[in-house]
Design an enzyme around this catalytic site. Structure first.
Site, PDB file in Angstrom:
ATOM      1  CG  HIS A 237      10.723 -10.495  -2.702  1.00 53.88           C
ATOM      2  ND1 HIS A 237      10.832 -10.522  -1.303  1.00 53.88           N
ATOM      3  CD2 HIS A 237      10.217  -9.295  -2.974  1.00 53.88           C
ATOM      4  CE1 HIS A 237      10.592  -9.470  -0.923  1.00 53.88           C
ATOM      5  NE2 HIS A 237      10.047  -8.974  -1.910  1.00 53.88           N
TER       6      HIS A 237
ATOM      7  CG  ASP B 228      10.615  -0.893  -1.266  1.00 50.42           C
ATOM      8  OD1 ASP B 228      11.500  -0.831  -0.888  1.00 50.42           O
ATOM      9  OD2 ASP B 228      10.005  -1.923  -1.719  1.00 50.42           O
TER      10      ASP B 228
ATOM     11  CG  ASP C 227      12.958  -3.722  -1.222  1.00 57.96           C
ATOM     12  OD1 ASP C 227      12.916  -3.293  -2.099  1.00 57.96           O
ATOM     13  OD2 ASP C 227      12.190  -4.161  -0.386  1.00 57.96           O
TER      14      ASP C 227
ATOM     15  CG  HIS D 149       8.840  -5.602   0.736  1.00 61.26           C
ATOM     16  ND1 HIS D 149       8.817  -4.700  -0.278  1.00 61.26           N
ATOM     17  CD2 HIS D 149       7.502  -5.666   1.020  1.00 61.26           C
ATOM     18  CE1 HIS D 149       7.606  -3.901  -0.375  1.00 61.26           C
ATOM     19  NE2 HIS D 149       6.830  -4.652   0.257  1.00 61.26           N
TER      20      HIS D 149
END
Length: 334
Positions: free
Chosen positions: A122, A246, A159, A161
């Site tokens: 991120h 995740d 991931d 996200h």
């Protein structure tokens, strides 16, 4: 596998009840004690110049000063302590180690996996966000290019996200391909299907925002029918996996349904894809916030490279996933 690891990464203290905490690495280590053939390697921290090769120098200086003054909340989600600067440089250095090792011929049971923290995908060019300070996978990719170890690098991010930072850094670049499978609408709410790059990077970004509830069959279909053709056309020398865990069905902060066995199947697909395109492959840890599922996911990657054959799923992908992949292929003219 060979795991890049350093105790310095435990010194990044995010405080009580923060999901990204040192127990994540401790859980991975505990899980790996039950597996055979695990080897740990401690790598040097990244040099500041390697970080500023992908991040704005003023931002890097600001973060260094922020940590030197004791740290605190950079934003509501992203917390720094007095150990964060060294931990972040170490995490980036472990990712560099993984890329170099892979390109130096470490394959099979010696395939490198950097298990550092804080995570990185991120972190955008000029800011920290989403628990991330330096973009570890981006640092590793840029290092491989700058050291003339590779001409083209692909980063595949599984991931849950979207890795907005990795996309941001390389969006107008033609020498790095970024692909992401992520949950639609989840933080940071980026990674739309039509985000495919710009300028020299047109066609070198691929996003598959899957609907909440997607499981093993959806992820495997997305890789086989969407990501693999795009990576094959790009023809990278190195394939870096931004490996977050995740999307696991029992992770506390997502709604996806990937199983532990699903991560083994994904790993097998990525290993085969790397072999097919003649690319070295390396893994860099991202998210995963259920300690047991995180440890199990990393262990599944290890066991797959250690020779265990994953058990195939008998599920079929959802029609929404199939339609989304068709749309991606049209966006990329594949």
């Amino acid at each position: 596998m060979r795991f890049g690891y350093s105790e310095r990464c435990l010194d990044h203290d995010t405080g009580e009840r923060h999901p990204e905490n040192p127990d994540r690495l401790r859980a991975i280590r505990r899980g790996l004690t039950k597996r055979h053939g695990v080897e740990y390697v401690e790598a040097d921290p990244a040099e500041k110049a390697a970080v500023t090769a992908v991040h704005d120098a003023d931002y890097v200086d600001e973060l260094e000063s922020f940590v030197a003054d004791g740290g605190g909340s950079w934003d509501p989600d992203t917390v720094a302590s007095d150990g964060t600067w060294d931990a972040a440089l170490t995490s980036a250095g472990l990712a560099q180690w993984a890329a170099r090792e892979a390109l130096d011929g470490s394959t099979g049971r010696r395939t490198p996996f950097a298990i550092g923290r804080p995570p990185g995908h991120h972190a955008v060019t000029d800011d920290a966000m989403g628990f991330c300070f330096f973009n570890n996978a981006a640092v590793a990719a840029q290092t491989a290019l700058d050291e003339d170890l590779a001409d083209r690098v692909a980063i595949f991010d599984w991931d849950v996200h979207h890795g907005n930072g990795t996309q941001d850094i390389f969006y107008d670049r033609g020498d790095v391909f970024y692909a992401s499978i992520h949950e639609d609408g989840l933080y940071p709410d980026t990674g739309d299907l039509d985000e495919t790059g710009e300028g020299d990077g047109e066609g070198t970004t691929a996003n598959l925002p899957l609907a909440a509830g997607a499981g093993d069959a959806d992820y495997l279909y997305a890789v086989d029918e969407g990501i693999a053709p795009a990576v094959d056309r790009f023809d990278p020398d190195l394939l870096i996996v931004s490996a977050g865990f995740d999307a696991h069905r029992h992770d506390p902060i997502s709604r996806m349904r990937v199983s532990s066995e699903g991560y083994a199947l994904l790993t097998d697909r990525i290993r085969t894809l790397a072999d097919d395109v003649g690319a070295a492959d390396a893994y860099v840890l991202e998210g995963g916030y259920g300690l047991d599922t995180l440890a199990e996911g990393v262990s599944m990657v290890h066991e797959t490279y250690d020779g265990r054959t994953p058990v195939a799923t008998d599920e079929d992908p959802d029609a929404k996933t199939e339609s989304l992949v068709d749309d991606l292929l049209a966006e990329l003219d594949l």
